[in-house]
Design a protein around this motif. Structure first.
Motif: not given
Length: 63
Positions: A8-29
């Motif tokens: 239901v949730l696409t990857l782009a906004p979820v990856e955005w959440i992870i990056r905003n938490a401080g990750a420089g890079r985010v894997s698709e997995g």
């Protein structure tokens, strides 16, 4: 991914959440795992909201 339901949730906004938490890079997995976790949490919250609405005699889930 034959026979699976698309997230239901696409990857782009979820990856955005992870990056905003401080990750420089985010894997698709990682994005897919967090998407699944967030969906499960959201479904549980929605189920509880439905129970509470029915208990209050409403058919609409409200704030």
């Amino acid at each position: 991914m034959t026979g699976t339901v698309p997230p239901v949730l696409t990857l782009a906004p979820v990856e955005w959440i992870i990056r905003n938490a401080g990750a420089g890079r985010v894997s698709e997995g990682a994005g897919m795992v967090l998407s699944n976790v967030l969906e499960e949490i959201g479904l549980e919250i929605a189920r509880e909201a439905i129970v509470l609405a029915k208990h209050a005699g409403r058919t609409t889930v409200k704030e």
